[in-house]
Design a protein around this motif. Structure first.
Motif, PDB file in Angstrom:
ATOM      1  N   ASP A 264       0.630  -1.268  -0.057  1.00  0.00           N
ATOM      2  CA  ASP A 264       0.055  -0.128   0.157  1.00  0.00           C
ATOM      3  C   ASP A 264       0.766   1.198   0.080  1.00  0.00           C
ATOM      4  O   ASP A 264       0.290   2.383  -0.533  1.00  0.00           O
ATOM      5  CB  ASP A 264      -0.955   0.007   1.242  1.00  0.00           C
ATOM      6  N   ALA A 265       2.127   1.166   0.197  1.00  0.00           N
ATOM      7  CA  ALA A 265       2.778   2.309   0.513  1.00  0.00           C
ATOM      8  C   ALA A 265       3.757   2.666  -0.758  1.00  0.00           C
ATOM      9  O   ALA A 265       4.417   3.397  -0.749  1.00  0.00           O
ATOM     10  CB  ALA A 265       4.014   2.162   1.655  1.00  0.00           C
ATOM     11  N   ILE A 266       3.505   1.651  -1.781  1.00  0.00           N
ATOM     12  CA  ILE A 266       4.260   1.615  -3.037  1.00  0.00           C
ATOM     13  C   ILE A 266       3.518   2.436  -4.131  1.00  0.00           C
ATOM     14  O   ILE A 266       2.284   2.172  -4.215  1.00  0.00           O
ATOM     15  CB  ILE A 266       4.614   0.316  -3.579  1.00  0.00           C
ATOM     16  N   GLU A 267       4.195   3.435  -4.839  1.00  0.00           N
ATOM     17  CA  GLU A 267       3.542   4.320  -5.634  1.00  0.00           C
ATOM     18  C   GLU A 267       2.818   3.833  -6.789  1.00  0.00           C
ATOM     19  O   GLU A 267       1.833   3.820  -7.282  1.00  0.00           O
ATOM     20  CB  GLU A 267       4.612   5.359  -6.321  1.00  0.00           C
ATOM     21  N   GLY A 268       3.367   2.658  -7.443  1.00  0.00           N
ATOM     22  CA  GLY A 268       3.059   2.093  -8.676  1.00  0.00           C
ATOM     23  C   GLY A 268       2.298   0.697  -8.373  1.00  0.00           C
ATOM     24  O   GLY A 268       2.295   0.409  -7.102  1.00  0.00           O
ATOM     25  N   PRO A 269       1.784   0.153  -9.253  1.00  0.00           N
ATOM     26  CA  PRO A 269       1.088  -1.401  -8.980  1.00  0.00           C
ATOM     27  C   PRO A 269       2.101  -2.219  -8.268  1.00  0.00           C
ATOM     28  O   PRO A 269       3.473  -2.572  -8.786  1.00  0.00           O
ATOM     29  CB  PRO A 269       0.776  -1.552 -10.274  1.00  0.00           C
ATOM     30  N   ALA A 270       1.672  -3.003  -7.229  1.00  0.00           N
ATOM     31  CA  ALA A 270       2.690  -3.899  -6.334  1.00  0.00           C
ATOM     32  C   ALA A 270       1.792  -4.943  -6.114  1.00  0.00           C
ATOM     33  O   ALA A 270       0.600  -4.788  -5.751  1.00  0.00           O
ATOM     34  CB  ALA A 270       3.381  -3.108  -5.277  1.00  0.00           C
ATOM     35  N   TYR A 271       2.357  -6.225  -6.057  1.00  0.00           N
ATOM     36  CA  TYR A 271       1.651  -7.306  -5.745  1.00  0.00           C
ATOM     37  C   TYR A 271       2.833  -8.369  -4.903  1.00  0.00           C
ATOM     38  O   TYR A 271       4.006  -8.289  -5.205  1.00  0.00           O
ATOM     39  CB  TYR A 271       0.756  -7.891  -6.614  1.00  0.00           C
ATOM     40  N   ILE A 272       2.177  -9.282  -3.929  1.00  0.00           N
ATOM     41  CA  ILE A 272       3.292 -10.117  -3.294  1.00  0.00           C
ATOM     42  C   ILE A 272       2.601 -11.550  -3.681  1.00  0.00           C
ATOM     43  O   ILE A 272       1.440 -11.881  -3.565  1.00  0.00           O
ATOM     44  CB  ILE A 272       3.000 -10.137  -1.808  1.00  0.00           C
ATOM     45  N   LEU A 273       3.526 -12.302  -4.161  1.00  0.00           N
ATOM     46  CA  LEU A 273       3.292 -13.826  -4.621  1.00  0.00           C
ATOM     47  C   LEU A 273       3.863 -14.713  -3.645  1.00  0.00           C
ATOM     48  O   LEU A 273       5.017 -14.701  -2.808  1.00  0.00           O
ATOM     49  CB  LEU A 273       3.606 -14.129  -5.856  1.00  0.00           C
ATOM     50  N   ASP A 274       3.004 -15.832  -3.097  1.00  0.00           N
ATOM     51  CA  ASP A 274       3.438 -16.803  -2.437  1.00  0.00           C
ATOM     52  C   ASP A 274       4.164 -17.920  -3.341  1.00  0.00           C
ATOM     53  O   ASP A 274       4.505 -17.891  -4.308  1.00  0.00           O
ATOM     54  CB  ASP A 274       2.427 -17.603  -1.622  1.00  0.00           C
ATOM     55  N   ARG A 275       4.624 -19.050  -2.733  1.00  0.00           N
ATOM     56  CA  ARG A 275       5.254 -20.039  -3.360  1.00  0.00           C
ATOM     57  C   ARG A 275       4.744 -20.926  -4.508  1.00  0.00           C
ATOM     58  O   ARG A 275       5.383 -21.146  -5.474  1.00  0.00           O
ATOM     59  CB  ARG A 275       6.059 -21.135  -2.448  1.00  0.00           C
ATOM     60  N   THR A 276       3.414 -20.599  -4.536  1.00  0.00           N
ATOM     61  CA  THR A 276       2.685 -21.231  -5.685  1.00  0.00           C
ATOM     62  C   THR A 276       2.237 -20.159  -6.724  1.00  0.00           C
ATOM     63  O   THR A 276       1.523 -20.584  -7.651  1.00  0.00           O
ATOM     64  CB  THR A 276       1.376 -21.930  -5.155  1.00  0.00           C
ATOM     65  N   TRP A 277       2.948 -19.045  -6.526  1.00  0.00           N
ATOM     66  CA  TRP A 277       2.761 -17.790  -7.284  1.00  0.00           C
ATOM     67  C   TRP A 277       0.982 -17.355  -7.194  1.00  0.00           C
ATOM     68  O   TRP A 277       0.691 -17.014  -8.324  1.00  0.00           O
ATOM     69  CB  TRP A 277       3.034 -18.075  -8.826  1.00  0.00           C
ATOM     70  N   GLY A 278       0.564 -17.771  -6.026  1.00  0.00           N
ATOM     71  CA  GLY A 278      -0.944 -17.131  -5.848  1.00  0.00           C
ATOM     72  C   GLY A 278      -0.593 -15.550  -5.072  1.00  0.00           C
ATOM     73  O   GLY A 278       0.369 -15.439  -4.376  1.00  0.00           O
ATOM     74  N   ALA A 279      -1.179 -14.817  -5.719  1.00  0.00           N
ATOM     75  CA  ALA A 279      -1.159 -13.300  -5.015  1.00  0.00           C
ATOM     76  C   ALA A 279      -1.828 -13.281  -3.532  1.00  0.00           C
ATOM     77  O   ALA A 279      -3.144 -13.768  -3.540  1.00  0.00           O
ATOM     78  CB  ALA A 279      -1.975 -12.430  -5.752  1.00  0.00           C
ATOM     79  N   ARG A 280      -1.042 -12.831  -2.723  1.00  0.00           N
ATOM     80  CA  ARG A 280      -1.386 -12.786  -1.163  1.00  0.00           C
ATOM     81  C   ARG A 280      -1.874 -11.434  -0.877  1.00  0.00           C
ATOM     82  O   ARG A 280      -2.559 -11.077   0.050  1.00  0.00           O
ATOM     83  CB  ARG A 280      -0.402 -13.272  -0.467  1.00  0.00           C
TER      84      ARG A 280
END
Length: 266
Positions: free
Chosen positions: A117-133
């Motif tokens: 939420d603190a990142i200016e551009g689009p950002a996401y976090i993936l887990d080990r199966t590459w699911g967006a968390r």
């Protein structure tokens, strides 16, 4: 004359000796005693705590030419109550893969996931199966059909099973090929993980393109670089992608899409 490298990694035997000598006997329910001639635990105490014979542990700590299995290293890690970092280093110097992979036992805490939420551009976090968390609002607006809707959030399923991805991602064919090669490299350590095996089999059956990419046996590091999208409402978008592992949770990766630098004519 050149001396020893001051930052050379410790051998397994030296690391175990250092661990043993800095342990407090009281923390393991052992009496400190006045007859202890060295600090920390005795070799026989470590052997007992770890379920090993005294002779076998002594040989390991002495650096004898013996083969130390991953299960033995796991016993040492549990018996000595090693931290995550210490356990990781133990397996590294022992030259074995950790069967329990402590890095993915726990999910990152909320405050870590909320960093997007603190990142200016689009950002996401993936887990080990590459699911967006976790992802931010700009990522939700950019990735139509993936992060803007309820339900499945796996990046690979989105790329290969959702038609929106083929029109959004410029040069979809080469990008898809690279993503599969990056995924193969990332999950090599989890070849026996049932979630990953099911995902790969599902995609091989459900997508001829994924099957083709998977069969090429490509392996690439997940790196950044230029990314371009043709968004249905925002038009042509260019970003510089940066991808980082989360410290302490190496199975989670943060991906940021930063505004591409403007090229000025001179």
């Amino acid at each position: 004359m050149k001396g020893p490298d001051p930052i050379a990694p410790l051998s397994l035997s030296a690391f175990l000796r250092a661990l043993r000598e800095r342990q407090s006997p009281a923390e393991f329910g052992l009496a400190a005693g006045a007859r202890r001639r060295t600090p920390g635990l005795r070799r026989e105490e470590v052997a007992q705590l770890c379920g090993l014979s005294v002779t076998w542990y002594t040989w390991i700590e002495q650096g004898r030419d013996i083969s130390v299995s991953a299960s033995t290293l796991a016993r040492l890690a549990r018996g000595l109550r090693l931290s995550r970092a210490e356990r990781s280093y133990l397996f590294e110097v022992g030259g074995k893969r950790d069967p329990e992979r402590p890095g993915h036992r726990d999910d990152p805490p909320e405050e870590v996931l909320a960093c997007v939420d603190a990142i200016e551009g689009p950002a996401y976090i993936l887990d080990r199966t590459w699911g967006a968390r976790r992802w931010n609002a700009k990522a939700s607006r950019l990735f139509a059909g993936w992060l803007d809707a309820d339900g499945e959030k796996n990046l690979l399923r989105y790329i290969f099973l959702r038609p929106e991805a083929r029109t959004l991602i410029l040069d979809w064919t080469s990008r898809a090929q690279r993503v599969v090669a990056e995924f193969r490299a990332a999950v090599t350590a989890y070849s026996d993980d049932p979630d990953i095996r099911r995902l790969v089999e599902e995609l091989r059956v459900g997508s001829p393109d994924f099957e083709r990419c998977w069969e090429t046996q490509g392996v690439l590091a997940r790196e950044g670089g230029e990314r371009a999208f043709d968004h249905p409402t925002m038009g042509l978008l260019h970003y510089q992608q940066v991808s980082l592992s989360l410290a302490g949770w190496s199975d989670y990766r943060l991906t940021m899409l930063l505004a591409a630098p403007t090229i000025r004519n001179r």
